[in-house]
Scaffold this motif. Structure first.
Motif, mmCIF file in Angstrom:
data_model
loop_
_atom_site.group_PDB
_atom_site.id
_atom_site.type_symbol
_atom_site.label_atom_id
_atom_site.label_comp_id
_atom_site.label_asym_id
_atom_site.label_seq_id
_atom_site.Cartn_x
_atom_site.Cartn_y
_atom_site.Cartn_z
ATOM 1 N N MET A 1 15.411 13.034 46.703
ATOM 2 C CA MET A 1 15.143 14.018 47.730
ATOM 3 C C MET A 1 14.023 14.947 47.291
ATOM 4 N N CYS A 2 13.979 15.286 46.013
ATOM 5 C CA CYS A 2 12.896 16.142 45.512
ATOM 6 C C CYS A 2 11.544 15.445 45.659
ATOM 7 N N LEU A 3 11.502 14.159 45.311
ATOM 8 C CA LEU A 3 10.235 13.437 45.377
ATOM 9 C C LEU A 3 9.677 13.422 46.795
ATOM 10 N N ALA A 4 10.543 13.354 47.792
ATOM 11 C CA ALA A 4 10.102 13.362 49.184
ATOM 12 C C ALA A 4 9.404 14.679 49.530
ATOM 13 N N GLU A 5 9.719 15.722 48.775
ATOM 14 C CA GLU A 5 9.105 17.037 48.993
ATOM 15 C C GLU A 5 8.043 17.350 47.942
ATOM 16 N N GLY A 6 7.661 16.347 47.148
ATOM 17 C CA GLY A 6 6.593 16.520 46.181
ATOM 18 C C GLY A 6 7.000 17.182 44.873
ATOM 19 N N ARG A 7 8.308 17.269 44.611
ATOM 20 C CA ARG A 7 8.790 17.867 43.353
ATOM 21 C C ARG A 7 9.394 16.777 42.476
ATOM 22 N N ARG A 8 9.286 16.975 41.176
ATOM 23 C CA ARG A 8 9.913 16.054 40.222
ATOM 24 C C ARG A 8 11.013 16.810 39.495
ATOM 25 N N ALA A 34 20.134 12.823 43.193
ATOM 26 C CA ALA A 34 19.720 14.146 43.678
ATOM 27 C C ALA A 34 19.930 15.172 42.572
ATOM 28 N N CYS A 35 19.103 16.198 42.597
ATOM 29 C CA CYS A 35 19.350 17.330 41.699
ATOM 30 C C CYS A 35 20.423 18.210 42.360
ATOM 31 N N ASP A 36 21.026 19.079 41.587
ATOM 32 C CA ASP A 36 22.085 19.940 42.130
ATOM 33 C C ASP A 36 21.627 20.773 43.333
ATOM 34 N N PRO A 37 20.472 21.457 43.266
ATOM 35 C CA PRO A 37 20.077 22.278 44.423
ATOM 36 C C PRO A 37 19.866 21.454 45.703
ATOM 37 N N CYS A 38 19.237 20.284 45.593
ATOM 38 C CA CYS A 38 19.028 19.439 46.782
ATOM 39 C C CYS A 38 20.367 18.939 47.325
ATOM 40 N N HIS A 39 21.234 18.498 46.424
ATOM 41 C CA HIS A 39 22.542 17.995 46.865
ATOM 42 C C HIS A 39 23.342 19.103 47.544
ATOM 43 N N ASP A 40 23.347 20.281 46.943
ATOM 44 C CA ASP A 40 24.093 21.393 47.525
ATOM 45 C C ASP A 40 23.545 21.770 48.904
ATOM 46 N N GLY A 41 22.225 21.802 49.030
ATOM 47 C CA GLY A 41 21.613 22.129 50.319
ATOM 48 C C GLY A 41 21.928 21.087 51.376
ATOM 49 N N LYS A 42 21.849 19.815 51.003
ATOM 50 C CA LYS A 42 22.152 18.732 51.952
ATOM 51 C C LYS A 42 23.608 18.817 52.392
ATOM 52 N N SER A 43 24.507 19.017 51.450
ATOM 53 C CA SER A 43 25.933 19.122 51.785
ATOM 54 C C SER A 43 26.201 20.305 52.700
#
Length: 79
Positions: A1-8, A34-43
């Motif tokens: 999910m981070c890569l889709a937004e240009g972050r690694r 997923a990283c924790d922040p992306c997973h938490d936001g998606k959830s």
């Protein structure tokens, strides 16, 4: 999910693309790192939006499976 937004970032969580609670689908093609922040936001977004109808879930699963299979044929997925 981070890569889709240009972050690694390092993936720290296995996320179900279509939530397991909604789809009961625990197949490899319905999982992503997923990283924790992306997973938490998606959830959080999924909880706020609520469970879609069964037809929408089935359509989402079919799209995710097609995308996974296309990526696997291109050698972009570690099976």
């Amino acid at each position: 999910m981070c890569l889709a937004e240009g972050r690694r970032r390092q993936a720290t969580v296995v996320d179900h693309v279509v939530p397991l609670e909604w789809s009961q689908c625990d197949e490899r093609w319905n999982k992503q790192g997923a990283c924790d922040p992306c997973h938490d936001g998606k959830s959080k977004r999924e909880r706020a939006e609520g469970r879609p109808c069964d037809a929408t879930i089935d359509r989402q699963l079919a799209e995710v499976k097609r995308a996974f299979e296309a990526a696997a044929q291109g050698g972009r997925v570690d099976l």
